[in-house]
Write a protein that holds these residues in place. Sequence first.
Motif, short mmCIF file in Angstrom:
data_model
loop_
_atom_site.label_atom_id
_atom_site.label_comp_id
_atom_site.label_asym_id
_atom_site.label_seq_id
_atom_site.Cartn_x
_atom_site.Cartn_y
_atom_site.Cartn_z
N ARG A 160 12.08 4.12 2.27
CA ARG A 160 12.82 3.66 3.44
C ARG A 160 12.15 4.12 4.74
NH1 ARG A 160 17.79 1.62 1.79
NH2 ARG A 160 18.17 2.02 -0.41
N ALA A 161 11.74 5.41 4.79
CA ALA A 161 11.14 5.94 6.02
C ALA A 161 9.80 5.26 6.31
CB ALA A 161 10.95 7.45 5.88
N SER A 162 8.97 5.10 5.29
CA SER A 162 7.64 4.56 5.56
C SER A 162 7.70 3.07 5.90
CB SER A 162 6.69 4.83 4.39
OG SER A 162 7.21 4.29 3.21
N LEU A 163 8.61 2.32 5.26
CA LEU A 163 8.69 0.89 5.58
C LEU A 163 9.30 0.66 6.96
CD1 LEU A 163 7.67 0.46 2.75
CD2 LEU A 163 9.45 -1.24 2.39
N HIS A 164 10.33 1.43 7.31
CA HIS A 164 10.92 1.26 8.64
C HIS A 164 9.93 1.70 9.72
CE1 HIS A 164 14.67 -0.34 7.34
NE2 HIS A 164 14.97 0.71 6.60
N GLY A 165 9.17 2.78 9.46
CA GLY A 165 8.14 3.23 10.41
C GLY A 165 7.09 2.15 10.63
N ALA A 190 5.65 9.37 -11.96
CA ALA A 190 6.28 8.27 -11.23
C ALA A 190 5.56 6.95 -11.46
CB ALA A 190 6.29 8.59 -9.74
N CYS A 191 6.29 5.85 -11.29
CA CYS A 191 5.70 4.51 -11.24
C CYS A 191 6.32 3.77 -10.07
CB CYS A 191 5.96 3.72 -12.51
SG CYS A 191 5.04 4.31 -13.93
N ALA A 192 5.51 3.02 -9.32
CA ALA A 192 6.01 2.26 -8.18
C ALA A 192 5.27 0.94 -8.14
CB ALA A 192 5.78 3.04 -6.89
N THR A 193 6.03 -0.17 -8.13
CA THR A 193 5.42 -1.48 -8.32
C THR A 193 6.03 -2.53 -7.40
OG1 THR A 193 5.20 -0.96 -10.67
CG2 THR A 193 4.94 -3.28 -10.06
N VAL A 194 5.17 -3.32 -6.77
CA VAL A 194 5.61 -4.58 -6.16
C VAL A 194 5.15 -5.68 -7.12
CG1 VAL A 194 5.34 -6.17 -4.22
CG2 VAL A 194 5.43 -3.70 -3.81
N VAL A 230 0.85 -1.20 0.00
CA VAL A 230 0.00 0.00 0.00
C VAL A 230 0.88 1.25 0.00
CG1 VAL A 230 -1.74 1.30 1.30
CG2 VAL A 230 -1.91 -1.20 1.11
N GLU A 231 1.96 1.22 0.78
CA GLU A 231 2.88 2.37 0.83
C GLU A 231 3.55 2.60 -0.53
OE1 GLU A 231 3.60 4.70 3.30
OE2 GLU A 231 1.75 3.81 4.02
N VAL A 232 4.00 1.51 -1.16
CA VAL A 232 4.66 1.63 -2.47
C VAL A 232 3.68 2.25 -3.48
CG1 VAL A 232 5.59 0.31 -4.42
CG2 VAL A 232 6.35 -0.21 -2.10
N ASN A 233 2.45 1.79 -3.42
CA ASN A 233 1.43 2.35 -4.33
C ASN A 233 1.20 3.84 -4.05
OD1 ASN A 233 -0.76 1.84 -6.34
ND2 ASN A 233 -2.00 2.61 -4.65
N ARG A 234 1.16 4.21 -2.76
CA ARG A 234 0.98 5.62 -2.40
C ARG A 234 2.14 6.47 -2.94
NH1 ARG A 234 3.68 8.59 0.82
NH2 ARG A 234 4.67 6.87 1.95
N ILE A 235 3.37 5.95 -2.80
CA ILE A 235 4.54 6.70 -3.26
C ILE A 235 4.44 6.97 -4.77
CG2 ILE A 235 7.05 6.49 -3.66
CD1 ILE A 235 7.11 4.92 -0.92
N GLY A 236 3.99 5.98 -5.52
CA GLY A 236 3.80 6.19 -6.96
C GLY A 236 2.65 7.14 -7.26
N MET A 237 1.53 6.94 -6.57
CA MET A 237 0.33 7.75 -6.84
C MET A 237 0.59 9.22 -6.53
SD MET A 237 -2.12 6.00 -8.11
CE MET A 237 -3.69 6.81 -7.79
N GLU A 238 1.32 9.51 -5.46
CA GLU A 238 1.54 10.91 -5.07
C GLU A 238 2.30 11.69 -6.13
OE1 GLU A 238 1.41 10.56 -0.19
OE2 GLU A 238 3.30 11.06 -1.17
N LEU A 239 3.12 10.99 -6.93
CA LEU A 239 3.89 11.69 -7.97
C LEU A 239 3.41 11.26 -9.37
CD1 LEU A 239 7.41 11.47 -6.32
CD2 LEU A 239 5.98 13.50 -6.52
#
Length: 411
Positions: free
Chosen positions: A303-308, A260-264, A247-256
């Motif tokens: 890195r910040a969102s996954l470690h959080g 941007a593209c962000a994929t698992v 969900v975080e990876v998707n958010r990172i892509g969606m915000e930009l």
Amino acid sequence: MKDIRINGDRLWNSLATMATIGATRRGGVCRLALSDLDKAGRDLFVGWCRDAGCVVSVDQMGNIFARRDGLDPARPPVATGSHLDSQPTGGRFDGAYGVLAGLEIIRTLNDSGLRTQAPLEMVVWTNEEGSRFAPAMIASGVFAGVFDLNYGLSRTDAAGKTIGEELARIGYGGALPVGQRKFGAFFEAHIEQGPILEESGTTIGIVSGAQAQRWYDVTVTGQEAHAGPTPMKRRHDALLGAARAVVEVNRIGMELSPAACATVGFMSVGPNSRNTIPGRVLFSVDLRHPDDGMLATMDADLRASLHGMGSELGLTISIDQIWHSPAVNFDGACIGTLREAAAQLGLSQRDIVSGAGHDSCYINRVAPTGMIFIPCQGGVSHNEAESASKHDVTAGAQVLLLAMLRHADLV
Ligand SMILES: [Zn+2]
């Protein structure tokens, strides 16, 4: 100059004839790099080039150069090209279009008896797809000095055969040293492989560059425990962490978005058992952005969102960046020439960033390089259903012709 017209019917027929080599039942193409079918495709192309009066040479990575002499042999050639290898269930346009558009340009100039000051060259790059031999774009990479020759020749397929052995077997292990050729400019025409041109009703995409990419392996470690007796509040569920990460990876892509593209794309769950809380999950992350700085921001966000998330759920997160490819920016003068050519022909155009890698991305490191896209139906490629219209195929080759003549100086 704009009255020199390439022959769209002839180009269309060349594409159809090339597509008979490795033709699949569903209308696609399977022409894996350095297979017998790749050899047959190369032989057909080389025959056509010789018929068109070109001198053909092959380098040690099997890259093919077909040259039409200019009046000034001292000038570096103005080149165009792409690849003839395909995915196992590939289409008839990916790669072949850029190669055969170059051939059509030579044939058109021959028809009209026109000469250029600089020589013109058509290039076929070996193993662009990376499907049989990884990595992709290996031979243009060796040409550009990204990989050394021994690395290139020693890549193996699933059966353990090397590129060097297979080049020798099909008779395309040439004598020419790789990468010594200097191009005055290099151009590539390709189908878009995405939906932007079709959706916006645009004929020509002027490719400004290619996205920067970072690839990661992420491991989430929690604690395996029985799915029944372990209360919800006491769990360290690695899969729950991985799900939040998706969900975080998707958010990172969606915000930009849309830049941007962000994929698992891959996930492995351990122990992958119905009544055990997962203790360890491995997954991939693919982040892309046209701007290196913005990609670095996405990296920091990841890195910040996954470690959080990890500390909140009592999970250990390890993030391993396994590949980084910086953004590609094509040559300003080449981009300008392509824009001018499309405008002169009255074709609709827009700037576009390539989401995929191309041989041009490497050649850009050693020669002024420009690239155009034409629409493909539904944005679909790496698929037997891949399709493009005769109108767009013709228009793209026409743009390429004008741009190459501008750089090679029509006599
Ligand atoms: Zn391609």
